[in-house]
Scaffold this motif. Structure first.
Motif, PDB file in Angstrom:
ATOM      1  N   ASN A 110       0.843  -1.190   0.000  1.00  0.00           N
ATOM      2  CA  ASN A 110       0.000   0.000   0.000  1.00  0.00           C
ATOM      3  C   ASN A 110       0.878   1.239   0.000  1.00  0.00           C
ATOM      4  N   SER A 111       0.482   2.222  -0.762  1.00  0.00           N
ATOM      5  CA  SER A 111       1.204   3.493  -0.795  1.00  0.00           C
ATOM      6  C   SER A 111       0.204   4.605  -1.050  1.00  0.00           C
ATOM      7  N   GLU A 112       0.659   5.816  -0.911  1.00  0.00           N
ATOM      8  CA  GLU A 112      -0.204   6.965  -1.153  1.00  0.00           C
ATOM      9  C   GLU A 112       0.503   7.915  -2.092  1.00  0.00           C
ATOM     10  N   SER A 113      -0.280   8.568  -2.916  1.00  0.00           N
ATOM     11  CA  SER A 113       0.273   9.603  -3.776  1.00  0.00           C
ATOM     12  C   SER A 113      -0.753  10.712  -3.900  1.00  0.00           C
ATOM     13  N   VAL A 114      -0.265  11.901  -4.122  1.00  0.00           N
ATOM     14  CA  VAL A 114      -1.161  13.045  -4.267  1.00  0.00           C
ATOM     15  C   VAL A 114      -1.502  13.200  -5.738  1.00  0.00           C
ATOM     16  N   GLU A 115      -2.774  13.334  -5.995  1.00  0.00           N
ATOM     17  CA  GLU A 115      -3.233  13.611  -7.349  1.00  0.00           C
ATOM     18  C   GLU A 115      -3.804  15.021  -7.351  1.00  0.00           C
ATOM     19  N   VAL A 116      -3.188  15.901  -8.087  1.00  0.00           N
ATOM     20  CA  VAL A 116      -3.648  17.279  -8.164  1.00  0.00           C
ATOM     21  C   VAL A 116      -4.743  17.342  -9.224  1.00  0.00           C
ATOM     22  N   LEU A 117      -5.934  17.721  -8.778  1.00  0.00           N
ATOM     23  CA  LEU A 117      -7.073  17.785  -9.680  1.00  0.00           C
ATOM     24  C   LEU A 117      -7.110  19.115 -10.428  1.00  0.00           C
ATOM     25  N   HIS A 118      -6.822  20.208  -9.716  1.00  0.00           N
ATOM     26  CA  HIS A 118      -6.848  21.540 -10.324  1.00  0.00           C
ATOM     27  C   HIS A 118      -5.723  22.363  -9.726  1.00  0.00           C
ATOM     28  N   LEU A 119      -4.657  22.533 -10.438  1.00  0.00           N
ATOM     29  CA  LEU A 119      -3.502  23.301  -9.973  1.00  0.00           C
ATOM     30  C   LEU A 119      -3.889  24.730  -9.621  1.00  0.00           C
ATOM     31  N   ALA A 120      -4.771  25.321 -10.381  1.00  0.00           N
ATOM     32  CA  ALA A 120      -5.172  26.710 -10.161  1.00  0.00           C
ATOM     33  C   ALA A 120      -5.886  26.892  -8.818  1.00  0.00           C
ATOM     34  N   LEU A 121      -6.558  25.858  -8.310  1.00  0.00           N
ATOM     35  CA  LEU A 121      -7.282  25.959  -7.039  1.00  0.00           C
ATOM     36  C   LEU A 121      -6.374  25.811  -5.820  1.00  0.00           C
ATOM     37  N   LEU A 122      -5.166  25.330  -6.012  1.00  0.00           N
ATOM     38  CA  LEU A 122      -4.259  25.123  -4.879  1.00  0.00           C
ATOM     39  C   LEU A 122      -3.832  26.458  -4.277  1.00  0.00           C
ATOM     40  N   PRO A 123      -3.821  26.550  -2.929  1.00  0.00           N
ATOM     41  CA  PRO A 123      -3.253  27.745  -2.297  1.00  0.00           C
ATOM     42  C   PRO A 123      -1.771  27.871  -2.676  1.00  0.00           C
ATOM     43  N   ASP A 124      -1.261  29.092  -2.688  1.00  0.00           N
ATOM     44  CA  ASP A 124       0.118  29.350  -3.111  1.00  0.00           C
ATOM     45  C   ASP A 124       1.144  28.574  -2.290  1.00  0.00           C
ATOM     46  N   ALA A 140       4.296  18.636   0.439  1.00  0.00           N
ATOM     47  CA  ALA A 140       3.633  19.535   1.389  1.00  0.00           C
ATOM     48  C   ALA A 140       2.127  19.279   1.410  1.00  0.00           C
ATOM     49  N   ILE A 141       1.555  19.033   0.244  1.00  0.00           N
ATOM     50  CA  ILE A 141       0.108  18.746   0.162  1.00  0.00           C
ATOM     51  C   ILE A 141      -0.203  17.464   0.927  1.00  0.00           C
ATOM     52  N   LYS A 142       0.595  16.429   0.724  1.00  0.00           N
ATOM     53  CA  LYS A 142       0.364  15.149   1.395  1.00  0.00           C
ATOM     54  C   LYS A 142       0.440  15.321   2.912  1.00  0.00           C
ATOM     55  N   GLU A 143       1.443  16.050   3.375  1.00  0.00           N
ATOM     56  CA  GLU A 143       1.607  16.289   4.805  1.00  0.00           C
ATOM     57  C   GLU A 143       0.409  17.052   5.369  1.00  0.00           C
ATOM     58  N   ALA A 144      -0.032  18.077   4.650  1.00  0.00           N
ATOM     59  CA  ALA A 144      -1.169  18.883   5.101  1.00  0.00           C
ATOM     60  C   ALA A 144      -2.449  18.047   5.183  1.00  0.00           C
ATOM     61  N   ILE A 145      -2.710  17.253   4.162  1.00  0.00           N
ATOM     62  CA  ILE A 145      -3.927  16.420   4.146  1.00  0.00           C
ATOM     63  C   ILE A 145      -3.878  15.413   5.287  1.00  0.00           C
ATOM     64  N   LYS A 146      -2.703  14.820   5.545  1.00  0.00           N
ATOM     65  CA  LYS A 146      -2.569  13.848   6.638  1.00  0.00           C
ATOM     66  C   LYS A 146      -2.790  14.509   7.996  1.00  0.00           C
ATOM     67  N   ILE A 155      -6.429  15.771  -3.680  1.00  0.00           N
ATOM     68  CA  ILE A 155      -6.918  14.711  -2.800  1.00  0.00           C
ATOM     69  C   ILE A 155      -5.759  13.760  -2.517  1.00  0.00           C
ATOM     70  N   LEU A 156      -5.866  12.989  -1.458  1.00  0.00           N
ATOM     71  CA  LEU A 156      -4.888  11.953  -1.162  1.00  0.00           C
ATOM     72  C   LEU A 156      -5.448  10.650  -1.696  1.00  0.00           C
ATOM     73  N   LYS A 157      -4.764  10.071  -2.634  1.00  0.00           N
ATOM     74  CA  LYS A 157      -5.240   8.887  -3.332  1.00  0.00           C
ATOM     75  C   LYS A 157      -4.476   7.665  -2.828  1.00  0.00           C
ATOM     76  N   LYS A 158      -5.178   6.592  -2.530  1.00  0.00           N
ATOM     77  CA  LYS A 158      -4.562   5.339  -2.078  1.00  0.00           C
ATOM     78  C   LYS A 158      -4.223   4.497  -3.310  1.00  0.00           C
ATOM     79  N   ASN A 159      -3.021   3.955  -3.318  1.00  0.00           N
ATOM     80  CA  ASN A 159      -2.547   3.150  -4.451  1.00  0.00           C
ATOM     81  C   ASN A 159      -2.048   1.811  -3.950  1.00  0.00           C
ATOM     82  N   GLN A 160      -1.930   0.872  -4.862  1.00  0.00           N
ATOM     83  CA  GLN A 160      -1.261  -0.395  -4.591  1.00  0.00           C
ATOM     84  C   GLN A 160      -0.304  -0.649  -5.733  1.00  0.00           C
ATOM     85  N   SER A 161       0.871  -1.090  -5.367  1.00  0.00           N
ATOM     86  CA  SER A 161       1.849  -1.459  -6.405  1.00  0.00           C
ATOM     87  C   SER A 161       2.383  -2.837  -6.092  1.00  0.00           C
TER      88      SER A 161
END
Length: 165
Positions: A110-124, A140-146, A155-161
């Motif tokens: 199990n791993s996690e990766s950040v998927e940016v849906l809309h770059l323009a909506l992200l805070p600076d 930084a996004i992953k840390e903030a969401i956690k 969003i924080l997306k769950k992945n499997q590899s």
């Protein structure tokens, strides 16, 4: 005697200096030496040109081999990705987390990766700027969401590899 172009150039410079020192008087000896130097230079230049052409041909062959090997590597990489994805999907379908044998151990990780849906909506604060491209600071996004912070545009997306040891 087999002379390098450097030696021929030096001899020619010395002859030119001797000619200047003698008041510009072109003696038969200096004229003969100048002619020999020019002939040596022409012969050596032809030899150099053959070596240069040969090296240029070799470089084009090397470029072609690099291109062929790069294409072969890409094809094998795609095959590996396809085989890993098929194996991962089969393990998920049959709810198998680990397969062990004397030669290899295969497990789902199990791993996690950040998927940016809309770059323009992200805070600076979650954007990285590299000239001329702006990209998301996924760490930084992953840390903030956690930490429970809602980050608009990601969003924080769950992945499997698949992991093969």
């Amino acid at each position: 005697m087999n002379k390098s172009i450097y030696q021929i150039e030096n001899e020619y410079r010395l002859l030119a200096e001797n000619l200047i020192e003698s008041g510009g008087e072109l003696t038969p000896e200096i004229e003969t030496q100048l002619q020999i130097s020019k002939t040596d230079l022409q012969n050596k230049s032809v030899s150099y040109s053959f070596v240069i052409k040969s090296l240029e041909y070799n470089m084009s062959e090397i470029d072609a081999e690099i291109k062929r090997l790069t294409e072969r590597k890409k094809a094998q990489s795609k095959t590996v990705e396809r085989l890993e994805e098929t194996l991962k999907n089969a393990m998920i379908l049959f709810d198998v987390q680990k397969i062990e044998s004397p030669l290899v151990t295969i497990s789902l990780r199990n791993s996690e990766s950040v998927e940016v849906l809309h770059l323009a909506l992200l805070p600076d604060e979650f954007k990285k700027t590299s000239i001329p491209v702006v990209s998301a600071d996924k760490a930084a996004i992953k840390e903030a969401i956690k930490e429970g912070i809602v980050v608009q545009g990601a969003i924080l997306k769950k992945n499997q590899s698949i992991q093969i040891k």
